[in-house]
Write a protein that holds these residues in place. Sequence first.
Motif, PDB file in Angstrom:
ATOM      1  N   ASP A 144       0.853  -1.186   0.000  1.00 23.49           N
ATOM      2  CA  ASP A 144       0.000   0.000   0.000  1.00 23.49           C
ATOM      3  C   ASP A 144       0.888   1.236   0.000  1.00 23.49           C
ATOM      4  O   ASP A 144       1.807   1.353   0.816  1.00 23.49           O
ATOM      5  CB  ASP A 144      -0.897   0.031   1.239  1.00 23.49           C
ATOM      6  N   THR A 166      -3.064   3.777  -2.397  1.00 27.35           N
ATOM      7  CA  THR A 166      -3.016   2.964  -3.607  1.00 27.35           C
ATOM      8  C   THR A 166      -2.392   1.606  -3.295  1.00 27.35           C
ATOM      9  O   THR A 166      -1.284   1.533  -2.763  1.00 27.35           O
ATOM     10  CB  THR A 166      -2.184   3.658  -4.700  1.00 27.35           C
ATOM     11  N   TYR A 167      -3.117   0.551  -3.640  1.00 24.34           N
ATOM     12  CA  TYR A 167      -2.566  -0.796  -3.521  1.00 24.34           C
ATOM     13  C   TYR A 167      -1.867  -1.113  -4.843  1.00 24.34           C
ATOM     14  O   TYR A 167      -2.459  -1.015  -5.915  1.00 24.34           O
ATOM     15  CB  TYR A 167      -3.671  -1.815  -3.247  1.00 24.34           C
ATOM     16  N   ILE A 168      -0.576  -1.505  -4.771  1.00 22.61           N
ATOM     17  CA  ILE A 168       0.223  -1.698  -5.976  1.00 22.61           C
ATOM     18  C   ILE A 168       0.712  -3.135  -6.066  1.00 22.61           C
ATOM     19  O   ILE A 168       1.281  -3.678  -5.110  1.00 22.61           O
ATOM     20  CB  ILE A 168       1.423  -0.723  -5.994  1.00 22.61           C
ATOM     21  N   ASP A 169       0.462  -3.731  -7.228  1.00 28.47           N
ATOM     22  CA  ASP A 169       0.981  -5.058  -7.567  1.00 28.47           C
ATOM     23  C   ASP A 169       2.071  -4.845  -8.609  1.00 28.47           C
ATOM     24  O   ASP A 169       1.789  -4.613  -9.789  1.00 28.47           O
ATOM     25  CB  ASP A 169      -0.154  -5.928  -8.110  1.00 28.47           C
ATOM     26  N   THR A 170       3.340  -4.892  -8.165  1.00 25.32           N
ATOM     27  CA  THR A 170       4.440  -4.574  -9.078  1.00 25.32           C
ATOM     28  C   THR A 170       4.657  -5.654 -10.125  1.00 25.32           C
ATOM     29  O   THR A 170       5.167  -5.382 -11.207  1.00 25.32           O
ATOM     30  CB  THR A 170       5.743  -4.361  -8.291  1.00 25.32           C
ATOM     31  N   LYS A 193      -0.233  -3.390 -11.706  1.00 27.26           N
ATOM     32  CA  LYS A 193      -1.637  -3.054 -11.490  1.00 27.26           C
ATOM     33  C   LYS A 193      -1.758  -2.163 -10.261  1.00 27.26           C
ATOM     34  O   LYS A 193      -1.102  -2.392  -9.240  1.00 27.26           O
ATOM     35  CB  LYS A 193      -2.469  -4.321 -11.305  1.00 27.26           C
ATOM     36  N   PHE A 194      -2.610  -1.144 -10.365  1.00 27.05           N
ATOM     37  CA  PHE A 194      -2.806  -0.195  -9.282  1.00 27.05           C
ATOM     38  C   PHE A 194      -4.283  -0.216  -8.883  1.00 27.05           C
ATOM     39  O   PHE A 194      -5.170  -0.100  -9.741  1.00 27.05           O
ATOM     40  CB  PHE A 194      -2.429   1.222  -9.724  1.00 27.05           C
ATOM     41  N   LYS A 195      -4.525  -0.347  -7.601  1.00 26.95           N
ATOM     42  CA  LYS A 195      -5.887  -0.316  -7.085  1.00 26.95           C
ATOM     43  C   LYS A 195      -6.027   0.889  -6.172  1.00 26.95           C
ATOM     44  O   LYS A 195      -5.278   1.045  -5.204  1.00 26.95           O
ATOM     45  CB  LYS A 195      -6.200  -1.600  -6.325  1.00 26.95           C
ATOM     46  N   PHE A 196      -6.976   1.762  -6.491  1.00 28.32           N
ATOM     47  CA  PHE A 196      -7.134   3.018  -5.763  1.00 28.32           C
ATOM     48  C   PHE A 196      -8.223   2.858  -4.705  1.00 28.32           C
ATOM     49  O   PHE A 196      -9.363   2.511  -5.017  1.00 28.32           O
ATOM     50  CB  PHE A 196      -7.487   4.145  -6.732  1.00 28.32           C
ATOM     51  N   HIS A 235      -9.374   0.614 -10.471  1.00 28.98           N
ATOM     52  CA  HIS A 235      -8.051   0.050 -10.738  1.00 28.98           C
ATOM     53  C   HIS A 235      -7.554   0.459 -12.117  1.00 28.98           C
ATOM     54  O   HIS A 235      -8.343   0.831 -12.995  1.00 28.98           O
ATOM     55  CB  HIS A 235      -8.070  -1.487 -10.623  1.00 28.98           C
TER      56      HIS A 235
END
Length: 692
Positions: free
Chosen positions: A191, A222-226, A230-233, A250
């Motif tokens: 996050d 923002t949750y970030i999957d590197t 992918k970005f989840k707001f 997202h």
Amino acid sequence: MIKKFLKRTAIFIASLVLLLVLVLTIIPYFFKDEITDKIESIANENLNAEVRFDEIGLSVFKHFPALIVYAKNVNIVNKKAQFASSNVVKAEAAAVGVNFYSLLKGKIVLDAVYLDDANLNLEIDPKGNANFNIVKPSKPSADTTQTEFKIKKVVINKTNVSYNDKSTLLKFKVQELNYKGTGDLSADFFDLNSNVKIKSFDFSVAGVDYVRSKPINAEIVTYIDTKALKFKFERNSIRIKNFPFSFNGHFAFIKGGYDFDLRMHSKNSTLEEMLSLVPPAYDEWREQMIITGNINFGIFARGKYMQDQSEKPVVSADLQINSGTIAYKKIKEPVKDINISAKALIRDLDINKLKFDLDNLSFNLDKKKTVINFHSEGFKKLKIKTAIKADLDAAKFKEALNLNENDIRGDVAVDLKADGIFLRDLGFSPRLNKVDTIIKSIPKFQLNLSLKNGYLKNANKNEAVKNVNLNLSLTAKDSIIRNISGKVTNLNAEALDNFVRGRFELHKLYPFTVDTELESKINLATIHKFYPLDSLEVKGNLNLKVSMHGILNRKQKKYPSSKAIVNIKNGYLKSLKFPNIPIENINVSAAITSNNGTGEDLNVKLQPAEFVLAGSPLKVQGEVSNLYDLVYNIKTQGTLDVGKLTQIFPIKDVTVSGIIQTNLMAKGSKKDLDAKNYDNIKMAENSKLKTL
């Protein structure tokens, strides 16, 4: 005793602080060479770009209490030719934080990034190549020094960002970005908590500006999957100027494009907050207004956007305004009870797939109500259904909204209903007698409009156009434009001693069928007193009287029965673009009559038409009758400079020069010419054409 104890304690604390400062200042320099060499090595090994800077140093004071390695005047340059700007990053200072305790263990752990007074120029070319894609593929390093990236803080101060994606025509510009982000950026999933302040933000798509010069303040999680990019707001609170909204959804980078589901909401905001988004040119107007009312607003964008245009997203918007009021602070009567309910949806970002529904736009002013609804689908082939009913006092409406400095008055009533398809496409034009772009379809409609006691005074003029009255009725009973009918009755407008009055009735557009009576009297020299003539100077008296009834159909040789009288006395015309070429001494006395509406009884008289152009006089007088068996009696005398005339009245794409000298008398008829009865034809000519 107590004083002595406090004194010793103070000395001890001061000595301890001094020792700590010395330790923090001196110890890092034991590691300076090792750290700076490592930073330079990392930059050269991992970036496919030229990195330049003036100086590298260490400090614990620039971002106390962090130990940082900083570089001054940093430039990161991508020299690939397809990009407009080679400077990807240009910063007054850039720094990384080094974990102090890791140094004591023989490791270098970078845990923060700092950027000060920077300019970031981010660009994507039409093929999707990014100038900021400068990180080299990772390779095993021969360096045995342990270095770890455990970035947990990003701090950006006074930085400008320019982003231009030429593959999707998306642009944005940020001025004076101040950003603080925290999170475990070294993890695959984390996050990121962000605090954002932007002095000015611009955003546009395909050349259309959606946001201009607006400040932004935001708290964003923002949750970030590197791994998946992918970005989840989540839990995002944003304020653009004074307008607050939440933002979630997202956004993901995928092969060949983007995948996203983004939602922006503003619930229970105020109309005043929303109007803070108006362009800067209207800020002064907004500050002079009293604005109230509640709004709910949302924009949604979902789907995939592929660079090959194979997939495009759906974008929709929803606006609700309830119980709004707008009023200029200096007046008492506001525009009130403003209610708006509107929705828009566009599929595949294709304007021809646009659906717009204005279910209600209504307001009250001085106990008079205006109600509008409008529904449309498509664009090139536009399906429309609308109803408008308005009853307005123009003066009160203008004052309530503080629209401009001109004095506008009058009672306006509008009643419009329309339903059908508007379509322009290639087709045969009867008027042009060829294939051309024509209006193939119009909605059926009925429009009734009236203006009573109209008054218009330009703020820069002393006089006004007043007593303006008219009733307008237009009807389209089907989708064929040539069947439009309409009429203007009770037409009247006055200014000083000038007037225009009459009526006009159009029974059919094609064949053109009219019934009109029009009369005007105008002193041309007084027009500038009530209407701005910025580039013309005119004088003279114009009297016009027209009566026309019937059908105009050239193929069937039908013409309206007509009587028109035109008189111009002592006319003068000068274009300020050509002040040395006036047209003066203009005198025209013309009469056109056709009692039966046939070409045979058409009669045109000029008694005379004359003017002087740049010192050269020209006079034409005579009579022409019977359009099909032409009878003429014409005299011309004088000189005409064609070049000077076409300077004042230019012909597109044509340049003409030359002088015509004429002294002509012609009398006869087409019938005698065809029968070669030359004895009945009189001709005397002494004309010259020079240097054409």
